[in-house]
Design an enzyme around this catalytic site. Structure first.
Site, PDB file in Angstrom:
ATOM      1  N   ALA A 104      59.522  20.342  26.311  1.00 48.45           N
ATOM      2  CA  ALA A 104      60.752  19.596  26.065  1.00 48.45           C
ATOM      3  C   ALA A 104      60.706  18.194  26.660  1.00 48.45           C
ATOM      4  O   ALA A 104      61.713  17.512  26.743  1.00 48.45           O
ATOM      5  CB  ALA A 104      61.941  20.362  26.641  1.00 48.45           C
ATOM      6  N   GLY A 105      59.533  17.770  27.119  1.00 49.07           N
ATOM      7  CA  GLY A 105      59.396  16.402  27.606  1.00 49.07           C
ATOM      8  C   GLY A 105      59.716  16.224  29.077  1.00 49.07           C
ATOM      9  O   GLY A 105      59.759  15.104  29.579  1.00 49.07           O
ATOM     10  N   SER A 109      54.613  21.579  32.089  1.00 46.76           N
ATOM     11  CA  SER A 109      53.216  22.034  32.199  1.00 46.76           C
ATOM     12  C   SER A 109      52.490  21.316  33.340  1.00 46.76           C
ATOM     13  O   SER A 109      51.750  21.942  34.105  1.00 46.76           O
ATOM     14  CB  SER A 109      52.476  21.909  30.863  1.00 46.76           C
ATOM     15  N   ALA A 111      53.894  20.106  36.033  1.00 47.89           N
ATOM     16  CA  ALA A 111      54.457  20.595  37.295  1.00 47.89           C
ATOM     17  C   ALA A 111      53.851  21.953  37.651  1.00 47.89           C
ATOM     18  O   ALA A 111      53.536  22.209  38.814  1.00 47.89           O
ATOM     19  CB  ALA A 111      55.983  20.679  37.193  1.00 47.89           C
ATOM     20  N   ASP A 152      52.476  12.481  33.934  1.00 46.28           N
ATOM     21  CA  ASP A 152      53.221  13.702  34.284  1.00 46.28           C
ATOM     22  C   ASP A 152      52.664  14.320  35.565  1.00 46.28           C
ATOM     23  O   ASP A 152      53.404  14.712  36.472  1.00 46.28           O
ATOM     24  CB  ASP A 152      53.110  14.754  33.169  1.00 46.28           C
TER      25      ASP A 152
HETATM   26  C1  MEV Z   1      54.473  12.839  27.569  1.00 46.16           C
HETATM   27  O1  MEV Z   1      55.335  13.319  28.591  1.00 46.16           O
HETATM   28  C2  MEV Z   1      54.310  11.359  27.686  1.00 46.16           C
HETATM   29  C3  MEV Z   1      53.411  10.712  26.645  1.00 46.16           C
HETATM   30  O2  MEV Z   1      53.402   9.315  26.958  1.00 46.16           O
HETATM   31  C4  MEV Z   1      51.997  11.261  26.697  1.00 46.16           C
HETATM   32  C5  MEV Z   1      51.259  10.912  27.985  1.00 46.16           C
HETATM   33  O3  MEV Z   1      51.631   9.962  28.671  1.00 46.16           O
HETATM   34  O4  MEV Z   1      50.247  11.588  28.252  1.00 46.16           O
HETATM   35  C6  MEV Z   1      53.956  10.868  25.247  1.00 46.16           C
END
Ligand code: MEV
Length: 326
Positions: A104-105, A109, A111, A152
């Protein structure tokens, strides 16, 4: 030691997702939703993996010769990376839980990868932190989606708010969110693969040639301004930059109807800013609002989102929460 529980925060990309994949800057902040991993000594001859959050279970031999299948392969990759760094692979059980919706952004994963790496290395008596934690956990993310920028994993390991550029040391941002302003996340409930959206956006950017490059350069300028807005606590500017950044993400094909609806409603109902966060095509949007407007806004957004939550940002990174004795 019988076991270890470690946790790591999810993240919000406040500015620059997708553009960061091609080496431009982005800003991410850690959030008050965490992934929690419990690792326990076992007497068996396997690594047992269980994720109640994903509803999957598997076990792999200690020589790591077999994959776990699907999402659990992340843990096998982390163990392979640890083995290369000289860590031994001992029998253990892993139980993974996440307070975040998956895919969901919000960086669920990454974390879990970070929390697992910290929990397992603590179990072995040589906990990895900082850059070392980051390096190993990143191997897991590579499996989760093909071309991760690393943002992330970085935020899950280090926490706080950072200005990030691929391949460079992240720079801390001293974010100042004045009293009376809050961030909300609204989850569309639509799942998508980060890898698919990243590939699509890269194709669009390439197709657009110079026009595509200019959009990336503008996004980078937005990030620069956003650092200043965050550090000076200028929420009106910050919010407008969020709407602007959403427009750029629409241009490169990362949004969809559900996300655009949330952003439009937020704007109509007086939110200071809103944008998709993470990969797009579903997942979450982030909204900046005055605290006094939250109830009305939430009521309106809940008609179009599966979950709407006020969250704290700028929280601490990966941490060992509990050592379990035998
Ligand atoms: C994903 O959370 C963020 C993106 O920019 C991909 C990445 O940075 O690896 C879409």
């Amino acid at each position: 030691m019988g076991g270890v529980v470690a946790s790591a925060p999810g993240k919000l990309i406040l500015f620059g997702e997708h553009f960061v994949v091609k080496g431009y800057r982005a800003i991410a902040t850690s959030i008050s939703l965490r992934a929690r991993v419990r690792v326990e000594d076992t007497s068996g001859s396997w690594v047992e993996l269980h994720s109640p959050t994903l509803g999957v279970k598997s076990r792999i031999p200690l020589d790591l010769s077999r994959s776990a299948g699907g999402e659990l392969d992340v843990y096998v990759e982390i163990l392979r990376a640890l083995r290369k760094e000289g860590f031994s692979i001992v029998p253990h059980r892993v139980v993974v839980e996440s307070e975040m919706p998956v895919a969901a952004g919000l960086g669920s994963s990454a974390a879990t990868s970070v929390a697992y790496t910290l929990a397992y290395t603590t179990l072995l008596g040589s906990p990895l932190y900082g850059e070392n934690l980051l390096r190993v956990s990143f191997e897991g993310e590579r499996v989760a989606h093909g071309r991760p920028s690393g943002i992330d994993t970085t935020i899950a390991a280090l926490g706080g708010t950072i200005l990030y550029r691929r391949g460079e040391k992240p720079a801390p941002v001293s974010a100042r969110i004045p009293e009376g302003y809050v961030f909300l996340v609204a989850d569309t409930g639509l799942k998508r693969s980060t890898r698919d959206v990243v590939d699509y956006v890269l194709r669009v950017a390439e197709m657009m040639g110079e026009a595509g490059e200019q959009v990336y350069a503008v996004a980078d300028k937005v990030v620069e301004k956003a650092v200043k807005a965050l550090e000076s606590g200028d929420m009106e500017l910050l919010g407008n930059l969020m709407y602007f950044n959403h427009g750029l993400l629409v241009a490169v094909g990362a949004s969809n109807l559900a996300l655009d609806t949330i952003v439009d409603i937020a704007r109509m109902r007086g939110a200071l800013g809103a944008k998709l966060t993470g990969a797009g095509w579903g997942g979450c949007a982030v909204i900046l609002a005055r605290r006094g407007d939250v109830e009305v806004l939430r009521g309106e957004l809940e008609r179009h989102a599966r979950m709407v939550k006020v969250i704290n940002v700028n929280v601490p990174g990966a941490t060992v929460e509990n050592i379990l004795s035998k």
